[in-house]
Design an enzyme around this catalytic site. Structure first.
Site, PDB file in Angstrom:
ATOM      1  CG  ASP A 233      -2.401 -13.992   9.526  1.00  0.00           C
ATOM      2  OD1 ASP A 233      -2.175 -12.926   8.912  1.00  0.00           O
ATOM      3  OD2 ASP A 233      -3.538 -14.464   9.645  1.00  0.00           O
TER       4      ASP A 233
ATOM      5  CB  SER B 100       4.291  -0.522  -3.529  1.00  0.00           C
ATOM      6  OG  SER B 100       3.029   0.011  -3.825  1.00  0.00           O
TER       7      SER B 100
ATOM      8  CG  LEU C 224       7.963 -10.063  -6.220  1.00  0.00           C
ATOM      9  CD1 LEU C 224       7.313  -8.693  -6.073  1.00  0.00           C
ATOM     10  CD2 LEU C 224       9.165  -9.974  -7.123  1.00  0.00           C
TER      11      LEU C 224
ATOM     12  CE1 TYR D 171      -2.068  -6.014  -4.582  1.00  0.00           C
ATOM     13  CE2 TYR D 171      -1.999  -4.800  -6.646  1.00  0.00           C
ATOM     14  CZ  TYR D 171      -1.359  -5.522  -5.656  1.00  0.00           C
ATOM     15  OH  TYR D 171      -0.005  -5.749  -5.750  1.00  0.00           O
TER      16      TYR D 171
ATOM     17  CE  LYS E  58       0.406  -3.984  -2.852  1.00  0.00           C
ATOM     18  NZ  LYS E  58       1.569  -4.334  -2.018  1.00  0.00           N
TER      19      LYS E  58
END
Length: 161
Positions: free
Chosen positions: A60, A138, A18, A152, A156
């Site tokens: 980073d 998100s 993305l 994960y 989120k």
């Protein structure tokens, strides 16, 4: 495109997925962009031919000093940041009990704390400018828990909050 319409984007995770797609769209629109990711070679390839308005920076997002340097370099080069796009992130798959504490922390550091800290890093400049937008990518995993993605999803859910 006139300068008044041209926005300056600061995009994390710009080297793939993305982030890369957003970077390419921003460049195609004629906007300025600070493209950040750990792999500078990939960013340079995206910026090729647009070096006058695209600044690729190795970053980073978990590195506090690196975040500060990248924001300072962006301001020095373009004078403003109109849009911060927090895109950097990574998921893991497995049963929650299989992850070490270090792996759990890594998910929170990258998918929650890094985005929160990037936002804190650009907000003083946006307030000084009197304008700015923060876009944080998100996932549906931040709204609905999924099997085999507990760490994960937790990160989120935190970013959604």
């Amino acid at each position: 495109m006139s300068t008044t319409q041209q926005r300056t984007w600061f995009i994390t995770g710009a080297s793939s997925g993305l982030g890369k797609a957003l970077s390419e769209a921003v460049i195609a629109r004629g906007d300025r962009a600070i493209l950040t990711a750990r792999r500078l070679d990939r960013l340079r390839a995206i910026a090729a031919g647009h070096e006058d308005r695209v600044l690729p920076l190795a970053l980073d997002v978990n590195d506090a000093d690196g975040r500060a340097r990248a924001v300072a370099e962006a301001i020095e080069r373009f004078g403003r940041i109109d849009v911060l796009a927090n895109v950097a992130g990574r998921g893991v798959v497995g049963a929650c009990e299989e992850f070490s504490l270090e792996q759990l922390r890594e998910q929170m550091e990258l998918n929650f704390f890094a985005a929160a800290e990037m936002s804190r890093a650009v907000l003083p400049r946006m307030r000084l400018q009197g304008a700015g937008h923060i876009l944080t990518v998100s996932s549906i995993a931040g709204l609905v828990a999924m099997n085999a993605a507990g760490p994960y999803c937790a990160a989120k859910f935190a970013i959604e909050g």
